[in-house]
Structure formats: C-alpha cells, structure tokens
Design an enzyme around this catalytic site. Structure first.
Site, PDB file in Angstrom:
ATOM      1  CD  GLU A  64     -82.222  -5.342 -42.229  1.00 49.41           C
ATOM      2  OE1 GLU A  64     -82.977  -5.934 -43.028  1.00 49.41           O
ATOM      3  OE2 GLU A  64     -81.125  -4.832 -42.560  1.00 49.41           O
ATOM      4  CG  ASP A  81     -87.298   6.524 -35.366  1.00 48.98           C
ATOM      5  OD1 ASP A  81     -86.792   5.590 -34.706  1.00 48.98           O
ATOM      6  OD2 ASP A  81     -86.685   7.586 -35.609  1.00 48.98           O
ATOM      7  CD  GLU A  84     -85.478   2.304 -44.345  1.00 51.31           C
ATOM      8  OE1 GLU A  84     -84.451   1.735 -44.016  1.00 51.31           O
ATOM      9  OE2 GLU A  84     -85.591   3.558 -44.319  1.00 51.31           O
ATOM     10  CG  ASP A 121     -78.627   6.507 -41.874  1.00 46.80           C
ATOM     11  OD1 ASP A 121     -78.015   6.365 -42.934  1.00 46.80           O
ATOM     12  OD2 ASP A 121     -79.867   6.456 -41.770  1.00 46.80           O
ATOM     13  CG  ASP A 161     -69.254   1.517 -43.965  1.00 46.91           C
ATOM     14  OD1 ASP A 161     -70.335   1.632 -43.362  1.00 46.91           O
ATOM     15  OD2 ASP A 161     -68.922   2.286 -44.887  1.00 46.91           O
TER      16      ASP A 161
HETATM   17  C1  LIG Z   1     -77.160   3.633 -44.149  1.00 46.97           C
HETATM   18  S1  LIG Z   1     -78.732   3.021 -44.528  1.00 46.97           S
HETATM   19  C2  LIG Z   1     -78.422   1.272 -44.581  1.00 46.97           C
HETATM   20  C3  LIG Z   1     -79.523   0.498 -45.218  1.00 46.97           C
HETATM   21  C4  LIG Z   1     -79.262  -1.019 -45.271  1.00 46.97           C
HETATM   22  N1  LIG Z   1     -79.253  -1.586 -43.937  1.00 46.97           N
HETATM   23  C5  LIG Z   1     -77.964  -1.284 -45.975  1.00 46.97           C
HETATM   24  O1  LIG Z   1     -77.008  -1.717 -45.304  1.00 46.97           O
HETATM   25  O2  LIG Z   1     -77.890  -1.080 -47.204  1.00 46.97           O
HETATM   26  C6  LIG Z   1     -79.603   3.175 -42.984  1.00 46.97           C
HETATM   27  C7  LIG Z   1     -81.081   2.978 -43.138  1.00 46.97           C
HETATM   28  O3  LIG Z   1     -81.686   3.013 -41.846  1.00 46.97           O
HETATM   29  C8  LIG Z   1     -82.878   3.770 -41.910  1.00 46.97           C
HETATM   30  N2  LIG Z   1     -83.096   4.280 -40.542  1.00 46.97           N
HETATM   31  C9  LIG Z   1     -82.316   5.165 -39.901  1.00 46.97           C
HETATM   32  N3  LIG Z   1     -82.749   5.375 -38.653  1.00 46.97           N
HETATM   33  C10 LIG Z   1     -83.857   4.601 -38.513  1.00 46.97           C
HETATM   34  C11 LIG Z   1     -84.782   4.383 -37.458  1.00 46.97           C
HETATM   35  N4  LIG Z   1     -84.620   5.035 -36.304  1.00 46.97           N
HETATM   36  N5  LIG Z   1     -85.798   3.528 -37.630  1.00 46.97           N
HETATM   37  C12 LIG Z   1     -85.951   2.876 -38.816  1.00 46.97           C
HETATM   38  N6  LIG Z   1     -85.118   3.048 -39.873  1.00 46.97           N
HETATM   39  C13 LIG Z   1     -84.083   3.891 -39.723  1.00 46.97           C
HETATM   40  C14 LIG Z   1     -82.614   4.820 -42.943  1.00 46.97           C
HETATM   41  O4  LIG Z   1     -83.789   5.328 -43.512  1.00 46.97           O
HETATM   42  C15 LIG Z   1     -81.750   4.068 -43.948  1.00 46.97           C
HETATM   43  O5  LIG Z   1     -82.532   3.490 -44.968  1.00 46.97           O
END
Ligand SMILES: C[S@@+](CC[C@H](N)C(=O)[O-])C[C@H]1O[C@@H](n2cnc3c(N)ncnc32)[C@H](O)[C@@H]1O
Length: 261
Positions: A80, A132, A105, A155, A191
């Site tokens: 994930e 990342d 994450e 995001d 969404d």
């Molecule tokens: C909008 S949140 C959604 C979190 C979870 N999937 C949810 O639906 O509740 C997006 C998450 O992706 C992480 N994220 C964004 N870009 C990332 C990357 N390149 N590698 C790892 N994590 C990342 C952010 O830190 C954030 O916690």
C-alpha cells in the site's frame, strides 16, 4: 489527519508544460516528499532497531534490506502506497496471514502508528517504511515480485506548482508495471472527480497495463475502509475506483516497456 479530511478544491489543475518538465526530473528525485533519502545523512525520527519490520533507505543495513526482499518474495506480496495511519492495511494483513504486506507512508507519525498497531496485534506479515514510495520501490522492490499495489485516496496536490509531488506520472506508472507480477493488480481509489481520468490516461498508455476492469473490485469487497474513505461514506462523497491488471507478458523476457503518453 484533520487536514486531509477537508473537502479539497474539487478539480485537479494541470499545467501541461510544467508537468512534462517535472516528470522528466522525477527519476532523479524531483518532488520527493521529505527530500531524497539517498542524499540525506541525518534523520530526526527514530525507527525501531533491526530486525523490527521497519525499513528506511539510507539508514537500514544491507542485511535488513535483504530481509525485506526475502519477505516480499517468499509469499504473495501486496504494497500500500500512502497508507495513512493504516486503517486498511493492518486489517487486510490480519485477514490474509498467508500473504506478505508492505505499508509505505512517508509521514513518520502515521508510519509509527502503523508500526504500533502491527506490534500490538502481533502481525508478522506486515512491514512498514517511511520513505517516499517513489524512491523506495525502484531501489528495493524486485521486478515482477508484487501481486497488488493499493493506492487509496492519494493526495491530489491540486495546484500546478505541486504537480511534482503527485504520485502518478508516466515514470512511476512504469515502475509499478515493472514491479507487478504478470497478472498483478493496480488498485486506485479516490474521491477527486477528475483524478480517475488522469490516472486512467497514464496507466492505459503503458503497454504492460490492461484497461480498467470493474470486476476486479470483487477481490477487495471485504476490505476495511481507509480513514479518508470512512469520511467520504459519512458525508455522502462518492469514491471512484479503478482496477488495472498487468498483462501476462513478462518483462524478464526482454519485452520493451516504457510509458508512452
Ligand atoms: C490523502 S492521505 C490518504 C491516507 C489513507 N490512504 C486514507 O485513505 O485515509 C495520503 C497519504 O499518502 C501519503 N503519501 C503521499 N505521497 C506519498 C509518497 N510518495 N510515498 C508514500 N506516502 C505518500 C501522505 O503522507 C498521506 O498520509
């Protein structure tokens, strides 16, 4: 998590010229969140001592990297990307003890929550990383080793000036294609209204991906919702889902790949 639970701007803005420029620089580390771990000598946040199932590029030992690779290649494996605080992946790992999971994450605070949950539940089939995903996966995950990538509610990074941070680019789609096993699945849920079209254009332009197959949703029908998804359900916000299967062709047989957009 409160910041993410707001309804965003609604439409993903695209600045084509700028986008192509940042995409070209992505393989070299452009847009990595928290900087490029290959160039960062010091880390502020602690991680548990090895052999705990937490991997961090630039800090974890070679032996630990091998441990992670062995973990990912000795059972069906799922990753994930952007796991938040782990609402989905921790339950999913508990439900499927015969599979191995990696939660990526980039925010340490959330990665640490996932680590605490997996420890509390005594899970031995889930690892976590706070790198990342765009640097961790190419550096560590072997080609054709992964059965499923889950990217749930990524995001959007609405504004053109943040385009480099978006997880989807032709280069990263190519990385995902190479790391999936033939027949493996890329699962994307969002969404954000025009995000599915953005993703579909990129993914289906890749010669190794088939087009969206809605029937694959049945494979995940009993998955726990992520925190963001729970918020969407409570507020009547639709969630758009896309499922792409990797073609059966093997890249290990020298079939040319490369994203063409
Ligand atoms: C909008 S949140 C959604 C979190 C979870 N999937 C949810 O639906 O509740 C997006 C998450 O992706 C992480 N994220 C964004 N870009 C990332 C990357 N390149 N590698 C790892 N994590 C990342 C952010 O830190 C954030 O916690």
């Amino acid at each position: 998590m409160a910041r993410e639970l707001r309804r965003g701007r609604g439409v993903l803005e695209v600045d084509e010229a700028r986008l192509r420029e940042v995409w070209e620089k992505q393989p070299a580390g452009k847009g990595l969140i928290g900087g490029d771990p290959r160039r960062r000598p010091h880390w502020v946040h602690p991680i548990p001592p090895e052999p705990a199932p937490w991997f961090r590029l630039g800090q974890s030992s070679e032996e630990h990297r091998e441990r992670l690779v062995r973990f990912l290649t000795t059972a069906p494996a799922e990753i994930e990307i952007g796991a938040g605080s782990g609402h989905f992946i921790v339950d999913w790992a508990e439900k499927h003890p015969d599979r191995h999971f990696l939660a990526i994450e980039v925010r340490w605070k959330f990665a640490n929550k996932i680590y605490k949950k997996l420890t509390r539940r005594g899970l031995t089939n889930l690892w976590v990383s706070d790198n990342d995903a765009r640097v961790l996966i190419p550096e560590v995950v072997p080609d054709e080793s992964i059965d499923v990538f889950h990217i749930l509610m990524p995001d959007p990074w609405w504004r053109p000036k943040h385009q480099a941070k978006r997880i989807f680019s032709p280069w990263f789609v190519d990385v995902l294609a190479r790391k999936l096993k033939p027949g493996g699945i890329l699962r994307v849920e969002t969404d954000v209204e025009n995000y599915p079209q953005f993703v579909e254009t990129l993914v289906t332009a890749h010669p190794l991906f088939e087009s969206h197959d809605p029937e694959l949703e049945a494979l995940f029908s009993d998955a726990t919702l992520t925190l963001r998804q729970q918020w969407c359900v409570e507020h009547g916000v639709p969630i758009y889902k896309r499922f792409f299967r990797r073609r059966e062709t093997s890249i290990l047989n020298d079939v040319p790949t490369g994203a063409r957009v």
